[in-house]
Design a protein around this motif. Structure first.
Motif, PDB file in Angstrom:
ATOM      1  N   SER A 125       0.057 133.247  19.096  1.00 53.99           N
ATOM      2  CA  SER A 125       1.288 133.537  18.345  1.00 53.99           C
ATOM      3  C   SER A 125       1.182 133.179  16.872  1.00 53.99           C
ATOM      4  CB  SER A 125       2.457 132.726  18.910  1.00 53.99           C
ATOM      5  OG  SER A 125       2.788 133.149  20.174  1.00 53.99           O
ATOM      6  N   ASP A 126       1.976 133.874  16.074  1.00 52.16           N
ATOM      7  CA  ASP A 126       2.125 133.520  14.670  1.00 52.16           C
ATOM      8  C   ASP A 126       3.352 132.608  14.563  1.00 52.16           C
ATOM      9  OD1 ASP A 126       2.028 133.481  11.898  1.00 52.16           O
ATOM     10  OD2 ASP A 126       3.392 135.193  11.765  1.00 52.16           O
ATOM     11  N   PHE A 127       3.111 131.332  14.311  1.00 54.78           N
ATOM     12  CA  PHE A 127       4.236 130.399  14.136  1.00 54.78           C
ATOM     13  C   PHE A 127       3.809 129.285  13.186  1.00 54.78           C
ATOM     14  CE2 PHE A 127       3.204 126.738  17.003  1.00 54.78           C
ATOM     15  CZ  PHE A 127       2.065 127.247  17.609  1.00 54.78           C
ATOM     16  N   ASP A 128       4.739 128.393  12.841  1.00 53.76           N
ATOM     17  CA  ASP A 128       4.476 127.414  11.777  1.00 53.76           C
ATOM     18  C   ASP A 128       4.303 125.979  12.271  1.00 53.76           C
ATOM     19  OD1 ASP A 128       4.941 129.282   9.484  1.00 53.76           O
ATOM     20  OD2 ASP A 128       6.885 129.422  10.477  1.00 53.76           O
ATOM     21  N   ALA A 129       5.035 125.611  13.316  1.00 54.58           N
ATOM     22  CA  ALA A 129       4.988 124.211  13.737  1.00 54.58           C
ATOM     23  C   ALA A 129       5.222 124.092  15.234  1.00 54.58           C
ATOM     24  CB  ALA A 129       6.041 123.393  12.990  1.00 54.58           C
ATOM     25  N   ILE A 130       4.579 123.098  15.822  1.00 51.79           N
ATOM     26  CA  ILE A 130       4.779 122.806  17.240  1.00 51.79           C
ATOM     27  C   ILE A 130       5.373 121.403  17.337  1.00 51.79           C
ATOM     28  CG2 ILE A 130       2.395 121.965  17.552  1.00 51.79           C
ATOM     29  CD1 ILE A 130       2.477 123.322  20.337  1.00 51.79           C
ATOM     30  N   VAL A 131       6.360 121.249  18.206  1.00 52.55           N
ATOM     31  CA  VAL A 131       7.025 119.948  18.357  1.00 52.55           C
ATOM     32  C   VAL A 131       6.605 119.352  19.698  1.00 52.55           C
ATOM     33  CG1 VAL A 131       9.248 118.749  18.450  1.00 52.55           C
ATOM     34  CG2 VAL A 131       8.947 120.683  16.903  1.00 52.55           C
ATOM     35  N   VAL A 132       6.114 118.124  19.659  1.00 49.58           N
ATOM     36  CA  VAL A 132       5.574 117.484  20.870  1.00 49.58           C
ATOM     37  C   VAL A 132       6.074 116.048  20.994  1.00 49.58           C
ATOM     38  CG1 VAL A 132       3.437 118.853  20.944  1.00 49.58           C
ATOM     39  CG2 VAL A 132       3.496 116.741  19.594  1.00 49.58           C
ATOM     40  N   SER A 133       5.879 115.483  22.179  1.00 50.28           N
ATOM     41  CA  SER A 133       6.145 114.065  22.388  1.00 50.28           C
ATOM     42  C   SER A 133       4.834 113.309  22.200  1.00 50.28           C
ATOM     43  CB  SER A 133       6.668 113.846  23.805  1.00 50.28           C
ATOM     44  OG  SER A 133       5.630 114.152  24.725  1.00 50.28           O
ATOM     45  N   GLU A 134       4.895 111.984  22.287  1.00 45.46           N
ATOM     46  CA  GLU A 134       3.655 111.206  22.168  1.00 45.46           C
ATOM     47  C   GLU A 134       2.666 111.604  23.266  1.00 45.46           C
ATOM     48  OE1 GLU A 134       3.904 106.975  21.346  1.00 45.46           O
ATOM     49  OE2 GLU A 134       5.979 107.220  20.704  1.00 45.46           O
ATOM     50  N   GLU A 135       3.199 111.887  24.452  1.00 48.46           N
ATOM     51  CA  GLU A 135       2.342 112.257  25.583  1.00 48.46           C
ATOM     52  C   GLU A 135       1.627 113.584  25.370  1.00 48.46           C
ATOM     53  OE1 GLU A 135       4.180 110.858  29.784  1.00 48.46           O
ATOM     54  OE2 GLU A 135       5.542 111.991  28.497  1.00 48.46           O
ATOM     55  N   THR A 136       2.312 114.535  24.709  1.00 45.26           N
ATOM     56  CA  THR A 136       1.732 115.870  24.596  1.00 45.26           C
ATOM     57  C   THR A 136       1.064 116.135  23.238  1.00 45.26           C
ATOM     58  OG1 THR A 136       3.944 116.713  24.098  1.00 45.26           O
ATOM     59  CG2 THR A 136       3.182 116.938  26.355  1.00 45.26           C
ATOM     60  N   LEU A 137       0.999 115.107  22.386  1.00 48.58           N
ATOM     61  CA  LEU A 137       0.307 115.268  21.095  1.00 48.58           C
ATOM     62  C   LEU A 137      -1.123 115.805  21.259  1.00 48.58           C
ATOM     63  CD1 LEU A 137       0.197 114.855  17.958  1.00 48.58           C
ATOM     64  CD2 LEU A 137      -0.592 112.536  18.405  1.00 48.58           C
ATOM     65  N   PRO A 138      -1.908 115.294  22.239  1.00 53.21           N
ATOM     66  CA  PRO A 138      -3.280 115.805  22.378  1.00 53.21           C
ATOM     67  C   PRO A 138      -3.350 117.309  22.645  1.00 53.21           C
ATOM     68  CG  PRO A 138      -3.003 113.771  23.631  1.00 53.21           C
ATOM     69  CD  PRO A 138      -1.640 114.183  23.177  1.00 53.21           C
ATOM     70  N   VAL A 139      -2.353 117.850  23.342  1.00 56.29           N
ATOM     71  CA  VAL A 139      -2.335 119.297  23.608  1.00 56.29           C
ATOM     72  C   VAL A 139      -2.176 120.064  22.295  1.00 56.29           C
ATOM     73  CG1 VAL A 139      -1.197 121.172  24.867  1.00 56.29           C
ATOM     74  CG2 VAL A 139      -1.314 118.890  25.888  1.00 56.29           C
ATOM     75  N   ALA A 140      -1.315 119.560  21.413  1.00 50.46           N
ATOM     76  CA  ALA A 140      -1.101 120.228  20.124  1.00 50.46           C
ATOM     77  C   ALA A 140      -2.374 120.194  19.275  1.00 50.46           C
ATOM     78  CB  ALA A 140       0.053 119.570  19.378  1.00 50.46           C
ATOM     79  N   VAL A 141      -3.070 119.067  19.309  1.00 48.03           N
ATOM     80  CA  VAL A 141      -4.317 118.932  18.543  1.00 48.03           C
ATOM     81  C   VAL A 141      -5.350 119.940  19.077  1.00 48.03           C
ATOM     82  CG1 VAL A 141      -6.232 117.358  18.020  1.00 48.03           C
ATOM     83  CG2 VAL A 141      -3.866 116.531  17.892  1.00 48.03           C
ATOM     84  N   GLU A 142      -5.369 120.089  20.396  1.00 50.01           N
ATOM     85  CA  GLU A 142      -6.291 121.036  21.032  1.00 50.01           C
ATOM     86  C   GLU A 142      -5.929 122.485  20.681  1.00 50.01           C
ATOM     87  OE1 GLU A 142      -6.559 120.031  25.177  1.00 50.01           O
ATOM     88  OE2 GLU A 142      -8.095 121.561  25.557  1.00 50.01           O
ATOM     89  N   ILE A 143      -4.642 122.777  20.662  1.00 46.67           N
ATOM     90  CA  ILE A 143      -4.180 124.121  20.285  1.00 46.67           C
ATOM     91  C   ILE A 143      -4.665 124.450  18.870  1.00 46.67           C
ATOM     92  CG2 ILE A 143      -2.082 125.396  19.574  1.00 46.67           C
ATOM     93  CD1 ILE A 143      -0.717 124.167  22.114  1.00 46.67           C
ATOM     94  N   ASN A 144      -4.513 123.512  17.950  1.00 51.00           N
ATOM     95  CA  ASN A 144      -4.971 123.753  16.577  1.00 51.00           C
ATOM     96  C   ASN A 144      -6.473 123.985  16.503  1.00 51.00           C
ATOM     97  OD1 ASN A 144      -2.917 124.004  14.747  1.00 51.00           O
ATOM     98  ND2 ASN A 144      -2.770 121.828  14.269  1.00 51.00           N
ATOM     99  N   LYS A 145      -7.199 123.223  17.286  1.00 50.80           N
ATOM    100  CA  LYS A 145      -8.665 123.340  17.301  1.00 50.80           C
ATOM    101  C   LYS A 145      -9.065 124.753  17.761  1.00 50.80           C
ATOM    102  CE  LYS A 145     -12.686 120.843  19.169  1.00 50.80           C
ATOM    103  NZ  LYS A 145     -13.120 121.731  20.272  1.00 50.80           N
TER     104      LYS A 145
END
Lengths: 152, 152
Positions: free
Chosen positions: A88-108
């Motif tokens: 998707s084309d989007f600007d920001a993802i909002v996560v909890s402390e638990e799901t932060l690693p998923v966001a980092v992986e998505i960016n990678k």
């Protein structure tokens, strides 16, 4: 801003509410929020029973309607950890402390595929009365209610 | 929302601009932004020369004035990694990918001291024309300008 957020949201507790509130705040009045809601199959990994997708979706809709957020939002099924967040084309993802690693992986992965990284907004966890995190598992066990009040 | 952000901001490049823009966006019209600007002593750890605090502060002020952001903001000297972020009452800290670990550490210390954690907003890095990050070091070396245009 176009914002993505995801979860199982069952039951919808104060931690989920903060996650949603911050997503809409970040998107702003002219932005867009896409909420990935785990499918029943994907959510079945959880250690406790989960209510069916339509029930969880209805609760989200009721909560959002009650907050009078701008109309540009959408709930889409999330059948794995990433959903549409890679393509998707989007600007920001909002996560909890638990799901932060998923966001980092998505960016990678986005970067590896030649796309651009997105902002990551990690909300601070909402604490229950006893100073520990509010979580669905604790609510299911009957330790606390959805607002973090201690029940035992 | 009360937002904190920090840096050396020398020279003020497009990565810094995104960091500042996002901070003001997140704070909203009735919020507050505190910008920690490294002192000359603290900034002297950098591998390249840094202009004096008053010059860097003036550039920040000119940039912010040009964007017509709400008036509730403040530049304060940052003489170590944390500045006032451990003791202050605020809601969110805005960081780059490089400084995310500092924000995680700030939250850890805040919690240990009995305070509450804050939201962490990590901006995605701004890429130069060559697809690599814009950084002060690269600008100092003459590889790119403050907007990421390749100079060689």
């Amino acid at each position: 801003m176009k914002v993505m957020v995801g979860g199982t949201f069952d039951p919808l507790h104060d931690g989920h509410r903060r996650l949603l509130d911050r997503s809409f705040e970040l998107a702003g009045s002219s932005g867009r929020v896409v909420i990935g809601l785990t499918t029943d199959t994907f959510a079945s990994r959880k250690v406790h029973p989960i209510r069916p997708f339509p029930d969880r979706k209805a609760d989200l809709e009721t909560y959002i309607a009650g907050k009078h957020y701008p109309p540009n939002w959408l709930i889409e099924p999330l059948s794995d950890r990433f959903g549409s967040a890679i393509e998707s084309d989007f600007d920001a993802i909002v996560v909890s402390e638990e799901t932060l690693p998923v966001a980092v992986e998505i960016n990678k992965i986005r970067r590896e595929k030649g796309g651009r990284k997105v902002d990551i907004h990690q909300i601070s966890c909402v604490l229950a009365e006893d100073g520990r995190w509010i979580s669905s598992t604790r609510i299911y066990r009957g330790e606390i209610d959805v607002h973090g009040h201690v029940l035992q």
